[in-house]
Write a protein that holds these residues in place. Sequence first.
Motif, PDB file in Angstrom:
ATOM      1  N   ASP A   1      46.206  40.776  39.041  1.00 14.56           N
ATOM      2  CA  ASP A   1      44.850  41.277  38.861  1.00 14.56           C
ATOM      3  C   ASP A   1      44.566  42.153  40.082  1.00 14.56           C
ATOM      4  OD1 ASP A   1      42.145  41.711  38.704  1.00 14.56           O
ATOM      5  OD2 ASP A   1      41.562  39.608  38.630  1.00 14.56           O
ATOM      6  N   VAL A   2      44.664  43.476  39.923  1.00  9.28           N
ATOM      7  CA  VAL A   2      44.640  44.386  41.068  1.00  9.28           C
ATOM      8  C   VAL A   2      43.371  44.265  41.914  1.00  9.28           C
ATOM      9  CG1 VAL A   2      44.744  46.810  41.798  1.00  9.28           C
ATOM     10  CG2 VAL A   2      46.235  45.979  39.950  1.00  9.28           C
ATOM     11  N   PRO A   3      42.163  44.212  41.325  1.00  9.41           N
ATOM     12  CA  PRO A   3      40.970  44.054  42.170  1.00  9.41           C
ATOM     13  C   PRO A   3      40.933  42.723  42.923  1.00  9.41           C
ATOM     14  CG  PRO A   3      40.366  44.872  39.990  1.00  9.41           C
ATOM     15  CD  PRO A   3      41.799  44.443  39.911  1.00  9.41           C
ATOM     16  N   GLU A   4      41.601  41.698  42.384  1.00  7.09           N
ATOM     17  CA  GLU A   4      41.682  40.383  43.032  1.00  7.09           C
ATOM     18  C   GLU A   4      43.154  39.971  43.120  1.00  7.09           C
ATOM     19  OE1 GLU A   4      39.480  38.505  44.426  1.00  7.09           O
ATOM     20  OE2 GLU A   4      37.647  39.581  43.880  1.00  7.09           O
ATOM     21  N   PRO A   5      43.925  40.591  44.019  1.00  7.61           N
ATOM     22  CA  PRO A   5      45.375  40.377  44.042  1.00  7.61           C
ATOM     23  C   PRO A   5      45.811  38.937  44.281  1.00  7.61           C
ATOM     24  CG  PRO A   5      44.650  41.581  45.989  1.00  7.61           C
ATOM     25  CD  PRO A   5      43.489  41.552  45.043  1.00  7.61           C
TER      26      PRO A   5
END
Length: 278
Positions: free
Chosen positions: A157-161
Amino acid sequence: MKNKRISLLLLPLAAVITGMAVWGPEALEKYRDNAIFNRIRTHEAETSTAGYRYALSGSDKLYILSMSLNNQIQPESEQNAMTRSEESADLDYQELTGTYTMVVNHKDPNGKEISESEGIRLCNRGIGELKELGILPESVKELAESSYSAVMYSAIDVPEPRNNVLVWKISLDTGKQTANRSNRLLDAYVDADTGKIYEFYVRTELSRWEDIDPDAIIQTWAEYMGLGEPEEYGGANPLSETTPYFKKYVFDGMDDGSTVVTIGFYEGINELFLKISR
């Protein structure tokens, strides 16, 4: 006279002791400083981060992997790839939110080189568990390292790596696909931490869709994966799959999202599959 002589002998000793009491600590500190400052020293320390991994529920991990796969084209069943239509390729079952991606890993969380044999071993363990649960027939063969490839991915999950899932992508080697594929796994996604199988395509001895109980399979698989109760996916488009023999289910995901899981069958080649939506 004798006492006076002793007193004269003790006088220098008292002076020495007094001097050490006054100047000794400062001299000792300077000595220690000189031994430490302006010198480079090495010390081995544990740098592994394996002791800390952000905890995600089974539903969260399933959702992240599903969303990551939805955002890219991945290898899939040969039959599925050959017969996929443009309508089914463009069909979405949920509104995509956020940005998710799949990144190839060459090292594990400890920084060590990854061995394909570990992925094959985990997959074999997962196949054994699915056999015991009755999800896969007993006739499905164990994987041989010489016939399969294993690549590790991070679904992120790029915004929440910190929300990421390590998975092995297990595939029958392209060069080996002229061999007999009966009762063999073709593709699978396997959790790199637990060894549980998220998705599989497998050839079986089953020859009819009527021989398969998808409701029983999804219920058992959900318990095996640590998921909540599945709900039947209502109004599934018959063009969403390249076989008429399938059934879809929905699981709750992260941030009020959901994950669609499909159980299906290709008659003729006797291929059973369980996949997460994409």
